[in-house]
Enzyme design. Sequence first.
Site, PDB file in Angstrom:
ATOM      1  N   ASN A 169      27.650  42.461  47.592  1.00 21.92           N
ATOM      2  CA  ASN A 169      27.414  42.263  46.164  1.00 21.92           C
ATOM      3  C   ASN A 169      25.925  42.400  45.793  1.00 21.92           C
ATOM      4  OD1 ASN A 169      27.767  41.215  43.260  1.00 21.92           O
ATOM      5  ND2 ASN A 169      29.822  41.542  44.070  1.00 21.92           N
ATOM      6  N   HIS A 211      35.515  44.598  52.175  1.00 24.37           N
ATOM      7  CA  HIS A 211      35.782  45.044  50.808  1.00 24.37           C
ATOM      8  C   HIS A 211      37.164  45.708  50.698  1.00 24.37           C
ATOM      9  CE1 HIS A 211      34.925  46.469  46.797  1.00 24.37           C
ATOM     10  NE2 HIS A 211      33.684  46.033  46.848  1.00 24.37           N
ATOM     11  N   ASP A 250      35.618  40.369  37.887  1.00 23.21           N
ATOM     12  CA  ASP A 250      34.662  40.882  38.865  1.00 23.21           C
ATOM     13  C   ASP A 250      33.624  39.776  39.034  1.00 23.21           C
ATOM     14  OD1 ASP A 250      33.085  42.346  40.542  1.00 23.21           O
ATOM     15  OD2 ASP A 250      32.679  43.991  39.159  1.00 23.21           O
ATOM     16  N   HIS A 298      25.806  45.869  47.603  1.00 20.64           N
ATOM     17  CA  HIS A 298      26.484  46.078  48.888  1.00 20.64           C
ATOM     18  C   HIS A 298      25.584  46.720  49.951  1.00 20.64           C
ATOM     19  CE1 HIS A 298      30.030  44.654  47.004  1.00 20.64           C
ATOM     20  NE2 HIS A 298      30.444  45.761  46.455  1.00 20.64           N
ATOM     21  N   GLU A 309      36.634  39.304  48.233  1.00 15.70           N
ATOM     22  CA  GLU A 309      35.489  39.439  49.128  1.00 15.70           C
ATOM     23  C   GLU A 309      34.898  38.058  49.353  1.00 15.70           C
ATOM     24  OE1 GLU A 309      33.039  42.585  47.073  1.00 15.70           O
ATOM     25  OE2 GLU A 309      34.933  42.689  46.000  1.00 15.70           O
TER      26      GLU A 309
HETATM   27  C1  BGC Z   1      31.664  44.594  42.769  1.00 18.99           C
HETATM   28  C2  BGC Z   1      32.077  45.533  41.691  1.00 18.99           C
HETATM   29  C3  BGC Z   1      31.986  46.932  42.235  1.00 18.99           C
HETATM   30  C4  BGC Z   1      32.887  47.026  43.453  1.00 18.99           C
HETATM   31  C5  BGC Z   1      32.813  48.372  44.120  1.00 18.99           C
HETATM   32  C6  BGC Z   1      32.624  44.721  43.892  1.00 18.99           C
HETATM   33  O1  BGC Z   1      32.293  43.861  44.918  1.00 18.99           O
HETATM   34  O2  BGC Z   1      31.559  43.273  42.322  1.00 18.99           O
HETATM   35  O3  BGC Z   1      31.258  45.392  40.556  1.00 18.99           O
HETATM   36  O4  BGC Z   1      32.352  47.886  41.287  1.00 18.99           O
HETATM   37  O5  BGC Z   1      32.544  46.045  44.388  1.00 18.99           O
HETATM   38  O6  BGC Z   1      31.534  48.694  44.434  1.00 18.99           O
END
Ligand code: BGC
Length: 387
Positions: free
Chosen positions: A117, A215, A287, A143, A352
């Site tokens: 994140n 993820h 989200d 990420h 996650e």
């Molecule tokens: C995020 C989203 C993102 C997704 C894919 C998630 O962990 O919070 O905002 O679009 O991952 O990257």
Amino acid sequence: MRIDMLDPLSRYTALSALTLLAACSSAPPPAAEKSTPKITMNKESWGAAGGRPVDLYTLGNARGMQAKVSTYGAILVSVVAPDRRGQLADVLLGHDTLAGYLGTHPYMGAVVGRYGNRIGKGRFRLNGVEHKLAVNNGANHLHGGINGFDKAVWTAVDEGPQSVALRHVSPDGDEGYPGELDVTVTYTLTDDNDLRIAYVMKATGKDTVANITNHAYFNLTGKGEGEIVDHEIRIDADRFTPVDGGLIPTGELKSVEGTPFDFRKFVRIGERIAAEDDQIRFGKGYDHNFVLNGTPGTLRSTIRVKEPVSGRTLEVLTTEPGVQFYTGNFLDGSVVGKGGKKYLFRNGFCLETQHFPDSPNKKQFPTTTIKAGESRLSTTVFRFAAE
Ligand code: BGC
């Protein structure tokens, strides 16, 4: 010492030793064991990434469940789980081939790190020094940056029919992070239909920050299509971390009471996903990071999901303080995945398990710092069943 109190690698080694001891004993195996199908280790060559060979491991269990794990990105490629009639189907979105994962995709099944994140503006201070990270999500770091752990070829350091341990050493300065981080992730599929993911993160040189998660996008129908809004979910969280328009936490720990974020009783995911609410607007749905109840560091049951048609259920146990509940709001058909399916808006959801986003800039959040020479352990169990 109890085996379940050991760190994941030692536990794996101890369990393997016990299995070997049992196998060497001259006593005949009990009748129940005789009927258990033999699960053999399955490792296949899956191509190459950046000139390095990639392998695909298939873990199996005595009940016919299967999980596939790639050394590229330590990606969980598929999880085949039974519905209420015993019908097996893959409950993950993803790709059939390595080529799919080498292309652009939103971290499907990948282990994300060094920091899962967002870190606001890709900056944080540690021990009085400002660190600038790769920025890859508007003004923010997401990420682990441009070349995160999802794009590394991990090294298998231990393997068996029901478990594989993968290691990745992220060098000092990787995507802007201070200090080397030595990470091992162990996937284990048990005969109870638990998929256990255990992470060991060791700061070998300098103090650093880390937040590593998986993820995976789930769709418990097993069809890999259709909006996941009819799944029902319960999240044991009294609070969540509201965000700003860039999805960076404001720092507040807000009560879920009276908001669309109250999942303390089972609710259809779609029930309030379009509510008139700024937080919902910012995330285009869910989200958000939820502050999981109970004591971080202890493995506790925190989330349950039910898919009413197939009867499949997913329970999540974790040692982490939080979970990012993401309902696939940015899936837009641009990723073509398994069986040539276009992944559309809300075709999957992610859970996650994690430390909170932007923790390095939020002193009030549980710390993500790992001191030089120290390790952090993290375990999450995805428990599959049907009802
Ligand atoms: C995020 C989203 C993102 C997704 C894919 C998630 O962990 O919070 O905002 O679009 O991952 O990257």
